[in-house]
Scaffold this motif. Structure first.
Motif, PDB file in Angstrom:
ATOM      1  N   SER A   1      12.772  19.564  38.124  1.00 15.92           N
ATOM      2  CA  SER A   1      13.435  18.845  37.039  1.00 15.92           C
ATOM      3  C   SER A   1      14.944  18.791  37.256  1.00 15.92           C
ATOM      4  N   VAL A   2      15.521  19.886  37.754  1.00 14.17           N
ATOM      5  CA  VAL A   2      16.953  19.882  38.086  1.00 14.17           C
ATOM      6  C   VAL A   2      17.240  18.791  39.107  1.00 14.17           C
ATOM      7  N   ARG A   3      16.417  18.719  40.143  1.00 17.91           N
ATOM      8  CA  ARG A   3      16.636  17.700  41.178  1.00 17.91           C
ATOM      9  C   ARG A   3      16.567  16.295  40.595  1.00 17.91           C
ATOM     10  N   PHE A   4      15.579  16.059  39.722  1.00 20.93           N
ATOM     11  CA  PHE A   4      15.450  14.725  39.122  1.00 20.93           C
ATOM     12  C   PHE A   4      16.719  14.346  38.371  1.00 20.93           C
ATOM     13  N   HIS A   5      17.208  15.241  37.518  1.00 18.70           N
ATOM     14  CA  HIS A   5      18.358  14.901  36.676  1.00 18.70           C
ATOM     15  C   HIS A   5      19.652  14.805  37.477  1.00 18.70           C
ATOM     16  N   GLN A   6      19.741  15.546  38.564  1.00 18.91           N
ATOM     17  CA  GLN A   6      20.896  15.388  39.443  1.00 18.91           C
ATOM     18  C   GLN A   6      20.853  14.041  40.151  1.00 18.91           C
ATOM     19  N   GLU A   7      19.691  13.682  40.694  1.00 22.84           N
ATOM     20  CA  GLU A   7      19.580  12.456  41.478  1.00 22.84           C
ATOM     21  C   GLU A   7      19.581  11.204  40.604  1.00 22.84           C
ATOM     22  N   ALA A   8      18.948  11.279  39.427  1.00 24.10           N
ATOM     23  CA  ALA A   8      18.846  10.102  38.570  1.00 24.10           C
ATOM     24  C   ALA A   8      20.130   9.841  37.795  1.00 24.10           C
ATOM     25  N   PHE A   9      20.780  10.914  37.303  1.00 20.35           N
ATOM     26  CA  PHE A   9      21.890  10.731  36.371  1.00 20.35           C
ATOM     27  C   PHE A   9      23.179  11.449  36.776  1.00 20.35           C
ATOM     28  N   GLY A  10      23.169  12.131  37.907  1.00 21.09           N
ATOM     29  CA  GLY A  10      24.382  12.803  38.354  1.00 21.09           C
ATOM     30  C   GLY A  10      24.791  13.988  37.516  1.00 21.09           C
ATOM     31  N   LEU A  11      23.850  14.588  36.769  1.00 18.68           N
ATOM     32  CA  LEU A  11      24.188  15.764  35.982  1.00 18.68           C
ATOM     33  C   LEU A  11      24.430  16.954  36.912  1.00 18.68           C
ATOM     34  N   GLU A  12      25.284  17.850  36.473  1.00 20.79           N
ATOM     35  CA  GLU A  12      25.689  18.998  37.281  1.00 20.79           C
ATOM     36  C   GLU A  12      25.127  20.289  36.707  1.00 20.79           C
ATOM     37  N   VAL A  13      24.884  21.272  37.559  1.00 21.64           N
ATOM     38  CA  VAL A  13      24.464  22.592  37.098  1.00 21.64           C
ATOM     39  C   VAL A  13      25.692  23.319  36.574  1.00 21.64           C
ATOM     40  N   LEU A  14      25.661  23.648  35.279  1.00 20.07           N
ATOM     41  CA  LEU A  14      26.771  24.342  34.646  1.00 20.07           C
ATOM     42  C   LEU A  14      26.531  25.839  34.533  1.00 20.07           C
ATOM     43  N   ASP A  15      25.244  26.243  34.475  1.00 15.91           N
ATOM     44  CA  ASP A  15      24.940  27.665  34.305  1.00 15.91           C
ATOM     45  C   ASP A  15      23.469  27.894  34.618  1.00 15.91           C
ATOM     46  N   ARG A  16      23.153  29.121  35.002  1.00 15.48           N
ATOM     47  CA  ARG A  16      21.776  29.567  35.188  1.00 15.48           C
ATOM     48  C   ARG A  16      21.623  30.901  34.469  1.00 15.48           C
ATOM     49  N   ASP A  17      20.429  31.152  33.887  1.00  9.89           N
ATOM     50  CA  ASP A  17      20.226  32.422  33.199  1.00  9.89           C
ATOM     51  C   ASP A  17      19.142  33.243  33.889  1.00  9.89           C
ATOM     52  N   GLU A  18      18.991  34.465  33.455  1.00 11.31           N
ATOM     53  CA  GLU A  18      18.057  35.391  34.097  1.00 11.31           C
ATOM     54  C   GLU A  18      16.600  35.050  33.818  1.00 11.31           C
ATOM     55  N   GLN A  19      16.348  34.222  32.824  1.00 11.88           N
ATOM     56  CA  GLN A  19      14.975  33.831  32.496  1.00 11.88           C
ATOM     57  C   GLN A  19      14.520  32.586  33.258  1.00 11.88           C
ATOM     58  N   GLY A  20      15.355  32.096  34.163  1.00 16.76           N
ATOM     59  CA  GLY A  20      14.989  30.922  34.955  1.00 16.76           C
ATOM     60  C   GLY A  20      15.456  29.613  34.370  1.00 16.76           C
ATOM     61  N   GLY A  21      16.236  29.657  33.292  1.00 14.66           N
ATOM     62  CA  GLY A  21      16.745  28.439  32.689  1.00 14.66           C
ATOM     63  C   GLY A  21      17.976  27.924  33.415  1.00 14.66           C
ATOM     64  N   VAL A  22      18.194  26.622  33.322  1.00 15.45           N
ATOM     65  CA  VAL A  22      19.338  25.978  33.962  1.00 15.45           C
ATOM     66  C   VAL A  22      19.988  25.041  32.949  1.00 15.45           C
ATOM     67  N   LEU A  23      21.315  25.140  32.818  1.00 15.71           N
ATOM     68  CA  LEU A  23      22.069  24.263  31.931  1.00 15.71           C
ATOM     69  C   LEU A  23      22.702  23.159  32.765  1.00 15.71           C
ATOM     70  N   LEU A  24      22.393  21.910  32.398  1.00 12.90           N
ATOM     71  CA  LEU A  24      22.940  20.736  33.074  1.00 12.90           C
ATOM     72  C   LEU A  24      23.900  20.000  32.149  1.00 12.90           C
ATOM     73  N   GLY A  25      24.862  19.334  32.748  1.00 10.73           N
ATOM     74  CA  GLY A  25      25.798  18.543  31.965  1.00 10.73           C
ATOM     75  C   GLY A  25      26.842  17.946  32.872  1.00 10.73           C
ATOM     76  N   VAL A  26      27.974  17.613  32.269  1.00 11.09           N
ATOM     77  CA  VAL A  26      29.105  17.080  33.018  1.00 11.09           C
ATOM     78  C   VAL A  26      30.261  18.052  32.831  1.00 11.09           C
ATOM     79  N   ALA A  27      30.816  18.544  33.922  1.00  8.89           N
ATOM     80  CA  ALA A  27      31.930  19.486  33.845  1.00  8.89           C
ATOM     81  C   ALA A  27      33.068  18.870  33.034  1.00  8.89           C
ATOM     82  N   GLY A  28      33.569  19.628  32.075  1.00 14.82           N
ATOM     83  CA  GLY A  28      34.648  19.135  31.226  1.00 14.82           C
ATOM     84  C   GLY A  28      34.176  18.525  29.933  1.00 14.82           C
ATOM     85  N   ALA A  29      32.887  18.195  29.829  1.00 17.09           N
ATOM     86  CA  ALA A  29      32.321  17.692  28.574  1.00 17.09           C
ATOM     87  C   ALA A  29      31.747  18.880  27.816  1.00 17.09           C
TER      88      ALA A  29
END
Length: 282
Positions: free
Chosen positions: A19-47
């Motif tokens: 899912s991370v790959r899809f959102h990076q490739e489709a919409f250019g979202l960036e990985v902003l954070d990862r947590d110990e439970q396997g979650g990933v926060l996507l967004g635009v740096a500075g937003a």
């Protein structure tokens, strides 16, 4: 006391890495954070908001991924929205990433017109992508920081509901304002979402006092066989709203019919979890 904007949307994913790959490739979202439970926060740096948090789904998700994916009109927290400066480029990027975008269409919108595409992404989530017209689109910190980037941060989250008026009233009670609420039917809306020509959709566009992203839309359909997919193991699970008075807002939402889930979290229309948090100073 009011809901202000959506800081993030939480999606339960059958495969977070994919899912991370899809959102990076489709919409250019960036990985902003990862947590110990396997979650990933996507967004635009500075937003500071309009983020997408992907979390591992329950073990039932593996079974669901083999089932028919939800239709855009099936009940539940169904769509996410993002602006694009080039819908043809977005269509191509979504398709390359493994999504199923429909062709862009242009339709009357008030006294002007709006161009938009709708497409299926991953994890049972659909996307609505309006064309960003300089000077006409809603506020976007991502575009303010980089006017040349293709996509914004999350622009909106969309609930597909059965009782449209009740869902709108629920969020209006917590301070959101309805800017637009109207029915759309016939050509080209059948092409936009793939519904029959004689079906119709009704859309309410709701914002907080400053119109900041991400915002909320309420959508309902008539003339199509909707299925309640709100309990699916994958898909949009939670909306995290910023409020100027979290405790007061939660009390108002409970009074409007929300069911408590956990501290700071209630369950709203079509079963979506609503977390209310305070604004973090810049």
């Amino acid at each position: 006391m009011s809901l202000q904007y959506l800081r993030e949307v939480v999606v339960a994913s059958a495969d977070v890495a994919a899912s991370v790959r899809f959102h990076q490739e489709a919409f250019g979202l960036e990985v902003l954070d990862r947590d110990e439970q396997g979650g990933v926060l996507l967004g635009v740096a500075g937003a500071p908001a309009g983020h997408l948090r992907l979390v591992p789904a329950s073990t039932d998700a593996a079974t669901q991924t083999m089932a028919e994916p939800p239709a855009v009109w099936d009940l539940g927290a169904r769509l996410l929205g993002i602006y694009s400066h080039d819908l043809d480029a977005t269509h191509a990027a979504m398709a390359r990433a493994g999504g199923a975008p429909r062709p862009p269409v242009t339709y009357p919108y008030g006294a002007a017109s709006l161009s938009e595409l709708v497409g299926r992404g991953v994890d049972g989530t659909w996307w609505t992508v309006p064309l960003a017209v300089p000077g006409a689109h809603r506020p976007s910190a991502a575009y303010d920081a980089d006017a040349e980037r293709l996509h914004s941060e999350l622009h909106t989250a969309v609930l597909v509901v059965e009782d449209h008026d009740a869902a709108v009233a629920f969020f209006e009670a917590a301070g959101l304002t309805t800017l637009f609420d109207g029915a759309m039917t016939g050509d080209p809306f059948d092409q936009l979402v793939g519904m029959p020509l004689d079906a119709s959709l009704r859309l309410a566009f709701m914002v907080g006092p400053r119109h900041l992203p991400a915002r909320l839309e309420i959508m309902s359909f008539t003339g199509v066989p909707t299925v309640d997919r709100s309990a699916d193991a994958v898909g949009i699970r939670r909306l995290v709203f910023v409020s100027d008075d979290p405790a007061g807002t939660l009390e108002t939402l409970t009074g409007a019919g929300a069911q408590p889930v956990a501290e700071g979290v209630v369950r709203g229309p079509v079963g979506v979890e609503i977390e209310v948090v305070a604004e973090v100073p810049a």
